[in-house]
Design an enzyme around this catalytic site. Structure first.
Site, short mmCIF file in Angstrom:
data_model
loop_
_atom_site.label_atom_id
_atom_site.label_comp_id
_atom_site.label_asym_id
_atom_site.label_seq_id
_atom_site.Cartn_x
_atom_site.Cartn_y
_atom_site.Cartn_z
CD GLU A 185 -2.85 -1.21 2.36
OE1 GLU A 185 -4.09 -1.27 2.28
OE2 GLU A 185 -2.25 -1.29 3.45
CE1 TYR A 186 6.09 5.26 2.11
CE2 TYR A 186 7.29 3.70 0.75
CZ TYR A 186 7.20 4.94 1.36
OH TYR A 186 8.20 5.85 1.19
CG ASP A 187 6.09 -0.30 -2.32
OD1 ASP A 187 6.77 0.50 -1.65
OD2 ASP A 187 6.34 -1.52 -2.39
CG LEU B 108 16.67 -1.61 -4.88
CD1 LEU B 108 16.54 -3.01 -4.33
CD2 LEU B 108 17.46 -1.65 -6.19
CE LYS C 136 13.72 -4.43 -1.64
NZ LYS C 136 13.58 -4.18 -0.20
CD GLU D 254 18.64 -5.49 4.30
OE1 GLU D 254 19.36 -4.75 3.59
OE2 GLU D 254 17.47 -5.22 4.60
CE LYS E 48 21.63 -6.06 -6.39
NZ LYS E 48 22.55 -6.42 -5.31
S1 IVH Z 1 20.86 -3.64 -4.01
C1 IVH Z 1 21.37 1.00 -5.10
N1 IVH Z 1 20.39 -6.04 -3.18
O1 IVH Z 1 16.65 -3.17 -0.27
C2 IVH Z 1 20.58 0.09 -4.29
N2 IVH Z 1 19.40 -4.26 -1.95
O2 IVH Z 1 15.78 -0.18 -1.45
C3 IVH Z 1 21.33 -1.15 -4.05
N3 IVH Z 1 18.10 -4.99 0.00
O3 IVH Z 1 17.18 -1.26 2.18
C4 IVH Z 1 20.52 -2.10 -3.33
N4 IVH Z 1 18.44 -7.13 -0.26
O4 IVH Z 1 19.16 -2.89 2.11
C5 IVH Z 1 20.15 -4.73 -2.96
N5 IVH Z 1 20.10 -8.27 -2.57
C6 IVH Z 1 19.87 -6.96 -2.35
C7 IVH Z 1 19.08 -6.50 -1.27
C8 IVH Z 1 18.87 -5.13 -1.11
C9 IVH Z 1 17.86 -6.22 0.47
C10 IVH Z 1 17.55 -3.75 0.60
C11 IVH Z 1 18.56 -2.70 0.88
C12 IVH Z 1 17.71 -1.45 0.92
C13 IVH Z 1 16.61 -1.79 -0.02
C14 IVH Z 1 16.79 -1.06 -1.32
#
Ligand code: IVH
Length: 710
Positions: free
Chosen positions: A59-61, A107, A142, A201, A325
């Site tokens: 919902e936030y998104d 992201l 993620k 993380e 990515k």
């Molecule tokens: S890449 C430039 N890879 O997602 C951004 N982020 O909004 C690079 N997160 O809180 C982020 N797992 O900590 C990336 N495999 C992953 C991730 C990840 C979790 C989190 C990150 C941040 C959010 C990005």
């Protein structure tokens, strides 16, 4: 910071905006963007500062996206203080603020294959790649914890920080140093790197989280709502010892910055993102390795994301999506960044598991043994892909323990395949109009005769002891034909209700004397459906007696005990001569279910129904399926207790257990001193650890188990 009135207004406003799908005219757009900015700032505060969100991430998104597209449509609405103009902020001011080497952006999000295709098209456009060329992506989980940014200089960890506002983070080096998965030293210099900044993380494993909370409960401390809260709380603790005690771990997923002594960029030496991650793995960091896939095109990405959506609950850590990515670093560079996110990456968000809704009303259902179950009627809400509007509240105690009131805004959760349940009421959103729940004293169906409900000592449910309204009969009949009981396909719940209404079904023996000619003429039915019902009934007559026993709706008599009893009988009606001792002599048959079976068979009416069924052709004698399985006393596993854990690759869990049982083993339900053998498949977790610490359990790989059987 926000008064209860303000919170209610902002919450209602959010829901209203989310529901509204009309496209605003320029005048409405200005008002809408003001409203959106206000609610988004509020939800960001609840999420990032208070760690206590009241709407789902989804919902936030959606709110965020709405504001973004409004601002694209009307660029003059894009003010400097708009939440879209910065990355979200978790700075509380309690820790020292330190700058990151390069900004840590957010992201962009995607939710389905269409979004992923759009992303792929965008990558090709900004990455200057022909539309018919396939792009390689690296896809990782993620992780749903707290972001950490690690700075190494001269092979030593010199600083760790949270993400903060993306430009500056909160320094937490002492806490990071307590995490065993973060190397204090790493040989970057071997690769010509003098200074490196890594992103990752911090997480707590789900099983460790359970233990942490259990201990907090014992110590009378407030519980963490979920592993993410435990992890983010722990990252910012003032007591570094907590970090080790709570088992905080860190995955790294990006080498964001790497320079040599002269300040030259060393990232250029790498061709792909995956190579940089592999290097970090070699240097001793914890990286997502088996969880990661290099996909050769976006279709493969989509499949892999869906695969993970399915198995997320079986994974040891909380994840809320996948991160996609572009693997090639040169392409990444060409794509570049917006002020909010890199254009070469996108998060694929899993369907929300939690959402808020309004508790509109409570309805009461009477079950087959008369238990009265309260069911919450909610404003329909989307949860992990399904619309939820009814949620069981189990019993009166459940309602009282959560202090639920009619009119409350409630948090609903649906984890994996689990039935949705109500986590809590949002007390801060109450305005005084909510009404306390009055649990019924009398049968909620038969409101005329006032049949008083009873509740006996150990039972959680109120029951209607003397059903006169036909409700229990109907529930019993629905159970009788259900899949696990007599399994009469073609006799759906609604058909049973209909046949009861027209007077063809009063008790279960009536199923075996239906008039098919009449059914064929009934509105909505026909010759074909009448024939199907007849086929199903005829087939059911041949059922093994374990199904017959289970179909009788005897309180507490489940499938397992039905099977155990069937194996001892020459005829179903024999049970009328059994005494308590005869029942409880069977392993796994307890006195409570025994007393219920005895009471059922003492009732002459019930015996008459069984006899009538037999006359009508229903089998009452054990079949081959009812026979006791021969215990392989000479099998290789005779007398052994065995347990399977982790993922098996050659067998399904069920066939492995069957094979073990056929070789004489008893299947255990958990690791205990009684366990002899543990077969540990891939990714075996806490059970394996426990068995190892016990030291008395023989641990076998899947292959070793198969070899043993052969
Ligand atoms: S890449 C430039 N890879 O997602 C951004 N982020 O909004 C690079 N997160 O809180 C982020 N797992 O900590 C990336 N495999 C992953 C991730 C990840 C979790 C989190 C990150 C941040 C959010 C990005």
């Amino acid at each position: 910071m926000y008064t209860p009135e303000a919170q209610r207004r902002l919450f209602d406003l959010s829901k209203k905006i989310l529901k509204d799908t009309t496209i605003p005219n320029p005048l409405e757009a200005a008002a809408l963007s003001t409203a959106l900015k206000e609610v988004i700032v509020y939800h960001e505060h609840r999420y990032y500062v208070l760690d206590n969100p009241i709407i789902s991430d989804y919902e936030y998104d959606m709110l965020y996206k709405k504001l973004q597209s409004l601002e694209t449509l009307y660029p003059n609405l894009k003010t400097l203080d708009s939440p879209t103009q910065r990355v979200s902020d978790d700075l509380t001011g309690a820790f020292q603020s330190v700058p990151h080497q390069i900004p840590m952006l957010s992201l962009d999000n995607s939710y389905n294959a269409i979004d992923l295709n759009d992303f792929d098209a965008q990558v090709k456009k900004t990455g200057l790649i022909a539309t018919d060329v396939e792009i390689e992506y690296c896809v990782e989980p993620k992780f749903d914890g707290g972001t950490i940014v690690l700075l190494y200089e001269n092979d030593v960890l010199i600083r760790a920080a949270t993400r903060g506002d993306g430009k500056n983070g909160e320094e937490m080096t002492a806490n990071a140093r307590m995490m065993r998965s973060i190397p204090l030293g790493a040989a970057f210099s071997k690769h010509g790197i003098y200074k490196a900044e890594l992103r990752g993380e911090a997480l707590i494993r789900k099983d460790v989280f359970e233990k942490v909370n259990k201990k907090r409960e014992e110590d009378g401390e407030t519980l963490f709502a979920n592993p993410r809260n435990a992890a983010t709380g722990c990252l910012r603790t003032k007591h570094p010892a907590d970090v080790a005690e709570r088992g905080l771990e860190a995955f790294v997923y990006q080498l964001g910055y790497a320079v040599d002594k002269e300040g030259n960029n060393r990232l250029e030496k790498f061709k792909t993102h995956h190579e940089t991650i592999a290097l970090l793995g070699d240097l001793g960091f914890k990286i997502p390795e088996t969880e990661t896939k290099i996909c050769k095109n976006i279709a493969e990405v989509s499949d892999f994301c869906n695969e993970w959506q399915e198995k997320r609950d079986r994974y040891g850590y909380e994840i809320d999506g996948m991160v996609v990515k572009v693997n090639d670093l040169a392409t990444q560079n060409r794509c570049g960044f917006t002020s909010h996110h890199p254009r070469w990456a996108v998060a694929f968000k899993f369907k929300a598991k939690q959402a808020t809704s309004k508790l509109l009303n409570i309805e009461y259902q009477v079950g087959k043994v008369g238990s009265v179950t309260p069911v919450a009627k909610l404003e329909p809400v989307q949860l992990a892909g399904v619309t939820v509007s009814s949620v069981s509240l189990h019993n009166e105690d459940f309602i009282r323990s959560k202090d639920l009131r009619i009119g409350d805004t409630v948090l609903v959760e649906r984890a994996g395949d689990v039935i949705p349940y109500i986590v809590k009421a949002m007390e801060e959103l109450r305005d005084g109009t909510e009404k306390a729940v009055e649990f019924p004293k009398f049968c909620p169906v038969n409101t005329q005769e006032k049949v008083k409900l009873v509740r006996t000592g150990t039972e959680a449910a109120w029951r209607c002891p003397n059903c006169t309204c036909g409700m229990q009969d109907m529930q019993r009949m629905i159970h009788h034909v259900s899949k696990d009981a007599m399994d009469m396909e073609g006799l759906s719940e609604s058909t049973v209700r209909r046949f009861q209404q027209v007077g063809w079904l009063k008790n279960i023996s009536d199923f075996y004397q239906l008039d098919y000619a009449k059914i064929a003429k009934l509105d909505g039915f026909g010759k074909r459906s009448a024939e199907n019902i007849q086929k199903a009934v005829e087939k059911a007559k041949q059922n093994p007696i374990q199904r017959v026993l289970y179909s009788l709706c005897i309180h507490h008599l489940g499938r397992k005990v039905s099977k155990l009893l069937a194996a001892e009988l020459g005829h179903v009606v024999e049970l009328k001569d059994w005494d308590l001792a005869r029942f409880t002599a069977i392993k796994d048959v307890g006195p409570v279910v025994a007393a219920n079976v005895i009471a059922w068979f003492e009732n002459e009416k019930n015996i008459a129904i069984l006899k009538e069924m037999e006359v009508l052709g229903v089998n009452m004698k054990p079949t081959a399926e009812d026979a006791k399985p021969a215990v392989a006393t000479d099998g290789v596993l005779a007398g052994k207790t065995i347990l399977f854990t982790g993922a098996l690759t050659q067998y399904t869990r069920e066939t492995a257990e069957k094979a073990a049982a056929a070789a004489g083993a008893t299947i255990a339900s958990g690791v205990s001193a009684k366990l002899n053998i543990l077969v540990a498949g891939e990714k075996a977790g806490s059970k394996l650890k426990k068995a190892q610490t016990l030291g008395t359990v023989q641990i076998l790989s899947e292959q070793a188990f198969i070899d043993l059987l052969n």
